[in-house]
Design a protein around this motif. Structure first.
Motif, PDB file in Angstrom:
ATOM      1  N   MET A 134       0.848  -1.191   0.000  1.00  0.00           N
ATOM      2  CA  MET A 134       0.000   0.000   0.000  1.00  0.00           C
ATOM      3  C   MET A 134       0.888   1.248   0.000  1.00  0.00           C
ATOM      4  N   ASN A 155      -2.555   5.911  -0.486  1.00  0.00           N
ATOM      5  CA  ASN A 155      -3.636   5.047  -0.010  1.00  0.00           C
ATOM      6  C   ASN A 155      -3.667   4.988   1.512  1.00  0.00           C
ATOM      7  N   LYS A 156      -2.488   5.002   2.134  1.00  0.00           N
ATOM      8  CA  LYS A 156      -2.446   5.015   3.595  1.00  0.00           C
ATOM      9  C   LYS A 156      -3.093   6.276   4.140  1.00  0.00           C
ATOM     10  N   LYS A 168      -5.390   8.025   2.756  1.00  0.00           N
ATOM     11  CA  LYS A 168      -6.836   7.942   2.557  1.00  0.00           C
ATOM     12  C   LYS A 168      -7.495   7.121   3.657  1.00  0.00           C
ATOM     13  N   TRP A 169      -6.855   6.023   4.031  1.00  0.00           N
ATOM     14  CA  TRP A 169      -7.428   5.205   5.092  1.00  0.00           C
ATOM     15  C   TRP A 169      -7.367   5.919   6.445  1.00  0.00           C
ATOM     16  N   VAL A 170      -6.275   6.631   6.684  1.00  0.00           N
ATOM     17  CA  VAL A 170      -6.189   7.417   7.917  1.00  0.00           C
ATOM     18  C   VAL A 170      -7.269   8.489   7.937  1.00  0.00           C
ATOM     19  N   HIS A 171      -7.473   9.128   6.788  1.00  0.00           N
ATOM     20  CA  HIS A 171      -8.500  10.155   6.698  1.00  0.00           C
ATOM     21  C   HIS A 171      -9.892   9.551   6.918  1.00  0.00           C
ATOM     22  N   PHE A 172     -10.103   8.354   6.429  1.00  0.00           N
ATOM     23  CA  PHE A 172     -11.377   7.670   6.633  1.00  0.00           C
ATOM     24  C   PHE A 172     -11.614   7.381   8.121  1.00  0.00           C
ATOM     25  N   VAL A 173     -10.597   6.860   8.797  1.00  0.00           N
ATOM     26  CA  VAL A 173     -10.721   6.551  10.226  1.00  0.00           C
ATOM     27  C   VAL A 173     -10.978   7.827  11.024  1.00  0.00           C
ATOM     28  N   LEU A 207     -16.597   9.623   0.774  1.00  0.00           N
ATOM     29  CA  LEU A 207     -15.536   8.647   0.543  1.00  0.00           C
ATOM     30  C   LEU A 207     -15.331   8.372  -0.933  1.00  0.00           C
ATOM     31  N   PHE A 255     -11.646   8.624  -2.427  1.00  0.00           N
ATOM     32  CA  PHE A 255     -10.980   7.470  -3.015  1.00  0.00           C
ATOM     33  C   PHE A 255     -10.906   7.554  -4.536  1.00  0.00           C
ATOM     34  N   ASP A 281      -5.115  14.970   8.279  1.00  0.00           N
ATOM     35  CA  ASP A 281      -5.955  13.777   8.343  1.00  0.00           C
ATOM     36  C   ASP A 281      -6.197  13.307   9.773  1.00  0.00           C
TER      37      ASP A 281
END
Length: 270
Positions: free
Chosen positions: A1, A5-6, A8-13, A59, A63, A89
């Motif tokens: 990853m 992408n990392k 984005k996932w941190v931002h999602f959390v 999202l 994404f 983020d």
């Protein structure tokens, strides 16, 4: 990853944590106002659907790449850096941690949860709504950033102009070659056009023979240049016929005679 992408996932959390804290604040405020739990749960079901839809749209944008990664480093020397992206983020998580630090020593969970939720909300609002737009505005006002922006826009305009000129040049070249080809056909098929003009004036007694001759001429035109060549030859023959007999009766027999030759169809021309 990869790094993007990392982030984005941190931002999602962090976004999920922020929404959870907002829901916690709303529920606690309603409880303090004396609202019963069954009313809160009833409203929460409908609100959950709306929140789910909003999060899905958000999202999707993140994404699909409509995020902070599109910033140009030359125009945003601070907000386009990896360190600032991480800070942006995780700001909701930092706010929650700050709220927890502010309540160290408090043993009651009922006092700790509002502090964490409030710290998250305030920090997120300050970073996402106040600090980030302000920093972006300051960056745009810096002389070097403005110069880089103007240069980028100028290059983009020059590229669009160059592409437009290339398209216009290609269209002009195609038009020139088409006109040259049509002129060549007119020179080569002049005798055939004269013959077709004569066949148009053929009486009913020799009509079948005229049709056979016209078909032979149409086949030669098709073999010479396809449908375009046939159309040029037909127009030439009609023009010659009208010049010789400006007041004579005219019927476009050529379209009917040539029906079925190559891709020639009477219905498309009548």
């Amino acid at each position: 990853m990869n790094r993007q992408n990392k982030l984005k996932w941190v931002h999602f959390v962090a976004t999920a944590w922020f929404i959870l804290c907002i829901a916690c604040i709303v529920v606690l405020a309603m409880r303090q106002a004396g609202v019963n739990w069954w009313i809160i749960f009833s409203l929460g079901g409908h609100s959950a659907i709306l929140v789910f839809l909003l999060i899905s749209l958000y999202l999707f944008a993140v994404f699909r790449g409509i995020d902070r990664g599109q910033k140009i480093e030359e125009e945003h020397p601070l907000t386009a850096t990896s360190f600032y992206a991480v800070f942006y983020d995780i700001s909701p998580l930092l706010g929650g941690f700050a709220g927890w630090l502010g309540m160290i020593g408090v043993g009651r969970l009922a006092d700790l949860l509002p502090a964490i939720a409030l710290g998250t909300m305030v920090t997120t609002f300050l970073v996402w709504i106040v600090v980030d737009p302000l920093l972006g505005f300051i960056e745009r006002m810096l002389p070097a950033c403005r110069r880089n922006r103007f240069e980028r826009l100028a290059k983009a305009r020059a590229l669009r102009l160059e592409q437009q000129q290339q398209r216009e040049g290609l269209l002009a070249d195609v038009l020139t070659r088409t006109q040259a080809q049509q002129q060549k056909w007119q020179d080569d098929l002049e005798d055939h056009a004269e013959r077709l003009a004569i066949l148009l004036a053929t009486g009913s007694g020799d009509f079948e023979q005229a049709r056979c001759q016209a078909v032979d001429i149409g086949v030669k035109a098709w073999q010479t240049g396809g449908l375009s060549c046939m159309q040029v030859l037909r127009d030439m023959a009609i023009e010659i016929f009208r010049q010789k007999k400006p007041r004579g009766d005219f019927a476009d027999y050529i379209s009917t005679w040539w029906d079925g030759i190559g891709t020639w169809r009477t219905a498309s021309l009548v």
